[in-house]
Design a protein around this motif. Sequence first.
Motif, PDB file in Angstrom:
ATOM      1  N   ALA A 296      -2.273  -1.218  -3.614  1.00  0.00           N
ATOM      2  CA  ALA A 296      -3.178  -0.073  -3.500  1.00  0.00           C
ATOM      3  C   ALA A 296      -2.337   1.201  -3.510  1.00  0.00           C
ATOM      4  CB  ALA A 296      -4.003  -0.164  -2.223  1.00  0.00           C
ATOM      5  N   LEU A 297      -2.821   2.222  -4.233  1.00  0.00           N
ATOM      6  CA  LEU A 297      -2.101   3.490  -4.349  1.00  0.00           C
ATOM      7  C   LEU A 297      -3.048   4.631  -4.021  1.00  0.00           C
ATOM      8  CD1 LEU A 297       0.300   5.282  -5.167  1.00  0.00           C
ATOM      9  CD2 LEU A 297      -0.494   5.082  -7.543  1.00  0.00           C
ATOM     10  N   LEU A 298      -2.680   5.426  -3.021  1.00  0.00           N
ATOM     11  CA  LEU A 298      -3.421   6.623  -2.649  1.00  0.00           C
ATOM     12  C   LEU A 298      -2.552   7.816  -3.047  1.00  0.00           C
ATOM     13  CD1 LEU A 298      -6.103   7.362  -1.211  1.00  0.00           C
ATOM     14  CD2 LEU A 298      -4.805   7.503   0.916  1.00  0.00           C
ATOM     15  N   THR A 299      -3.032   8.621  -4.004  1.00  0.00           N
ATOM     16  CA  THR A 299      -2.183   9.669  -4.598  1.00  0.00           C
ATOM     17  C   THR A 299      -2.205  10.986  -3.827  1.00  0.00           C
ATOM     18  OG1 THR A 299      -3.974  10.399  -6.062  1.00  0.00           O
ATOM     19  CG2 THR A 299      -2.513   8.662  -6.870  1.00  0.00           C
ATOM     20  N   SER A 300      -2.672  10.983  -2.606  1.00  0.00           N
ATOM     21  CA  SER A 300      -2.677  12.185  -1.773  1.00  0.00           C
ATOM     22  C   SER A 300      -2.278  11.800  -0.354  1.00  0.00           C
ATOM     23  CB  SER A 300      -4.054  12.848  -1.771  1.00  0.00           C
ATOM     24  OG  SER A 300      -4.091  13.934  -0.864  1.00  0.00           O
ATOM     25  N   ASP A 301      -1.585  12.684   0.314  1.00  0.00           N
ATOM     26  CA  ASP A 301      -1.211  12.475   1.713  1.00  0.00           C
ATOM     27  C   ASP A 301      -2.101  13.283   2.648  1.00  0.00           C
ATOM     28  OD1 ASP A 301      -0.358  14.961   0.945  1.00  0.00           O
ATOM     29  OD2 ASP A 301       1.546  14.871   2.029  1.00  0.00           O
TER      30      ASP A 301
ATOM     31  N   LEU B 118       0.873  -1.175   0.000  1.00  0.00           N
ATOM     32  CA  LEU B 118       0.000   0.000   0.000  1.00  0.00           C
ATOM     33  C   LEU B 118       0.911   1.227   0.000  1.00  0.00           C
ATOM     34  CD1 LEU B 118      -3.140   0.498   2.219  1.00  0.00           C
ATOM     35  CD2 LEU B 118      -1.670   2.380   1.580  1.00  0.00           C
ATOM     36  N   VAL B 119       0.738   2.091  -0.987  1.00  0.00           N
ATOM     37  CA  VAL B 119       1.563   3.285  -1.124  1.00  0.00           C
ATOM     38  C   VAL B 119       0.680   4.507  -0.894  1.00  0.00           C
ATOM     39  CG1 VAL B 119       3.028   4.655  -2.638  1.00  0.00           C
ATOM     40  CG2 VAL B 119       3.121   2.142  -2.734  1.00  0.00           C
ATOM     41  N   SER B 120       1.007   5.266   0.146  1.00  0.00           N
ATOM     42  CA  SER B 120       0.342   6.541   0.405  1.00  0.00           C
ATOM     43  C   SER B 120       1.316   7.632  -0.033  1.00  0.00           C
ATOM     44  CB  SER B 120       0.004   6.673   1.889  1.00  0.00           C
ATOM     45  OG  SER B 120      -0.574   7.934   2.151  1.00  0.00           O
TER      46      SER B 120
ATOM     47  N   ARG C 141      -4.350  18.596  -1.557  1.00  0.00           N
ATOM     48  CA  ARG C 141      -3.223  18.340  -2.458  1.00  0.00           C
ATOM     49  C   ARG C 141      -3.286  16.902  -2.956  1.00  0.00           C
ATOM     50  NH1 ARG C 141       2.208  19.491   0.336  1.00  0.00           N
ATOM     51  NH2 ARG C 141       1.648  17.622   1.525  1.00  0.00           N
ATOM     52  N   MET C 142      -2.866  16.710  -4.228  1.00  0.00           N
ATOM     53  CA  MET C 142      -2.771  15.364  -4.776  1.00  0.00           C
ATOM     54  C   MET C 142      -1.816  15.364  -5.968  1.00  0.00           C
ATOM     55  SD  MET C 142      -6.323  14.810  -6.939  1.00  0.00           S
ATOM     56  CE  MET C 142      -5.718  13.263  -7.611  1.00  0.00           C
ATOM     57  N   ALA C 143      -1.215  14.231  -6.242  1.00  0.00           N
ATOM     58  CA  ALA C 143      -0.371  14.045  -7.425  1.00  0.00           C
ATOM     59  C   ALA C 143      -1.215  13.407  -8.515  1.00  0.00           C
ATOM     60  CB  ALA C 143       0.826  13.160  -7.085  1.00  0.00           C
ATOM     61  N   THR C 144      -0.948  13.761  -9.742  1.00  0.00           N
ATOM     62  CA  THR C 144      -1.698  13.190 -10.850  1.00  0.00           C
ATOM     63  C   THR C 144      -0.953  11.989 -11.398  1.00  0.00           C
ATOM     64  OG1 THR C 144      -0.641  14.653 -12.450  1.00  0.00           O
ATOM     65  CG2 THR C 144      -2.670  15.436 -11.421  1.00  0.00           C
ATOM     66  N   VAL C 145      -1.740  10.969 -11.796  1.00  0.00           N
ATOM     67  CA  VAL C 145      -1.170   9.725 -12.314  1.00  0.00           C
ATOM     68  C   VAL C 145      -2.022   9.242 -13.475  1.00  0.00           C
ATOM     69  CG1 VAL C 145      -0.169   9.015 -10.096  1.00  0.00           C
ATOM     70  CG2 VAL C 145      -2.500   8.337 -10.682  1.00  0.00           C
TER      71      VAL C 145
END
Length: 706
Positions: A478-483, A377-379, A444-448
């Motif tokens: 699982a990938l969550l693109t925001s912290d 799981l990547v946050s 905030r979020m990163a785009t993917v």
Amino acid sequence: MTQLRFDPLLPWWAIAILAALAVLVAGFALWRGLRGWAWRGLAGLAAALAVAGPALEIGSRTGLSDIVILIDDRSASQTLPERSVQADGAVDALTRQIAALPNTELRRVTVGDNDDGTLLATEMARAIAAEPETRLAGVIAVTDGRLHDPAMLPPAVPAPVHVLLTGRPQDWDRRLVIEEAPAFGLIDQQVTIRLRIEDQGAVPPEAQTGSVNLRLSLDGEDEQVVAVSLGQPITLPLTLDHAGQNVVQIAFDAPEGGELTDRNNAAAISINGVRDRLRVLLVSGEPHAGERTWRNLLKSDAAVDLIHFTILRPPDKSDGVPVNELSLIAFPTQELFMERIEDFDLIIFDRYSVRGILPPDYYANIAQYVEDGGAILVSAGPEMAGVESLYLSPLGRILPARPTGQVLEEPFLPRLTEDGQRHPVTAGLPGSEGEDPTWGRWLRMATVTPDPGAQVAMTGVDDQPLLILNRVGEGRVALLTSDQVWLWGRGFEGGGPQLELLRRIAHWSMKEPELEEEALLADVAGDLSVRFTRRTMADSAGPLVVTRPDGGTEEVPLVPAGPGRFTADWTAPEPGLYRLADGELRRVLALGPAAPREFEQTVADAAALAPLVTATGGGVVALSDGVPDLRTVAPGRTAHGSAGLGDWIALTPREAASVTGLERRALLPGWAWLLLVAGLILTGWLREGRAGRGSGGAPRAGAAAP
């Protein structure tokens, strides 16, 4: 019916004194030599008896009929070969014979199927208690003797109890006996099942083999065949490979020689698989505001063992402090990511950057760990869009999305996608109902760019992917693109279901059954009532193919019950093991025991009823020899036996009656008592007077006068 009663005019103590005085007066007269002493005593006693008021009570009686209780066992075991025919013939013959007896009534009690087996003793006790004891002439039970409540047999019956036993002398059966089976088992650890295969009855020579082929199947998978010995306890080791219900089906091949039934040749055992502890490795790339979110979540679960490392001093940090003066613990990378990585159920990278701490081989080993069944799981935060992104390491080949290098710094409201409304990780999250969720915004979020086949469950700014889920090999990512999920926990703008979302993501990654997106569930609502639930990411499902215990199949249509959910209510025709199939999805469902209690022991045997039969003087007669004759005998006489043409059983007529009226008549009227007492007194006086004259008052005959 005539009885003597008393209606005293005086208290009994006064009457007793009067009687005692009469006896004393008679004794005194006897002592004085008075010849009328007996008459005086009788007069006194008669006076005392008159005062006691003796009367005759005459009752009017009406004869009552005798009662015979006929217990007709119609449980499932009575459907075995010839038993129902024998029972029908015996019940009909007894009904005719009892009807021909004078002044006799029949009470017929039918014992049917029950979840607890044949409750014949309970029905017998209830029927006997419902009848007057003085009218019961006999109890006759037509049964195979297999009852499951012997403790409920009545301790005493005032009439003979007879057992007419169904079955045949050549009957025999082979059965599977489960001696011990666990209800729970730890995943990936061995559990054991103890069983044995035994024969009962008259086993033919061709069936007396030393070994039997035992067939084992877990959750409907391919069978394993093992040769086992008859009559010997067997221990079967079993390893559960998933959480939730694990159905173990055990059966053996039907023997030669025609056993009674094959219903007890198989058993289904449900073992609930549980994890001992969920082992989670949490690696935080740097301290940040939401760092403790993951730690608090995982530490709040008592079933989770957490190892948490935060990289406080990366290699590129230079503050001039000598290494020998630092109090930091060295990061055990070799042990965690190479030697013991298989010990973890989940690895979480929280805002982790590739900074040279882990060599490329370690990332490759983590990717292999996922493909072999592990979970990642990547946050991610802003580092996902930079040159230190995990995607640029060997781990990138298993990540579900490719970063575009852009970070969006603006408020946005997380929303569920169409897949998110179906996926169990996000479906039904509190506050997600309606077009706009009632949640707080993230900042905030990163785009993917998601990989083909990956499932986007949540979106952020301009419908950019926010939560992406994917399967890689045997594992999950699982990938969550925001912290910014920690804002929900702090209640920013009302907050949101932070703990529930993170818990679901973590448990889905660790393959918890309740969070599988493709699942077939069966909830037993009653004994045989089931609600099927098909959870899927597809637009349609079903029909569900159900295979019954007898091998027949039927299709059960499923109807929509919400996004990604289809249900059906169904009632099974009988207890047993059912196989469910929808496309490639399979499930085994055990409704009740695969071998109902009625078929645990099938060879007819009256041993459980024998003590009661012997105590009441009844008999046990095998119906394979014919229906016995019915006779009547006096109570206490032998109530069964054999004659030249066959067996006979007997009833004991009770000749009971009820009193319909009472009439009381005085033993003597008052004037008669007065005459009796007076006559006895006069007789005594005359007796004494005659005796006095004879002793000197009157001259005797033959004496000369002076």
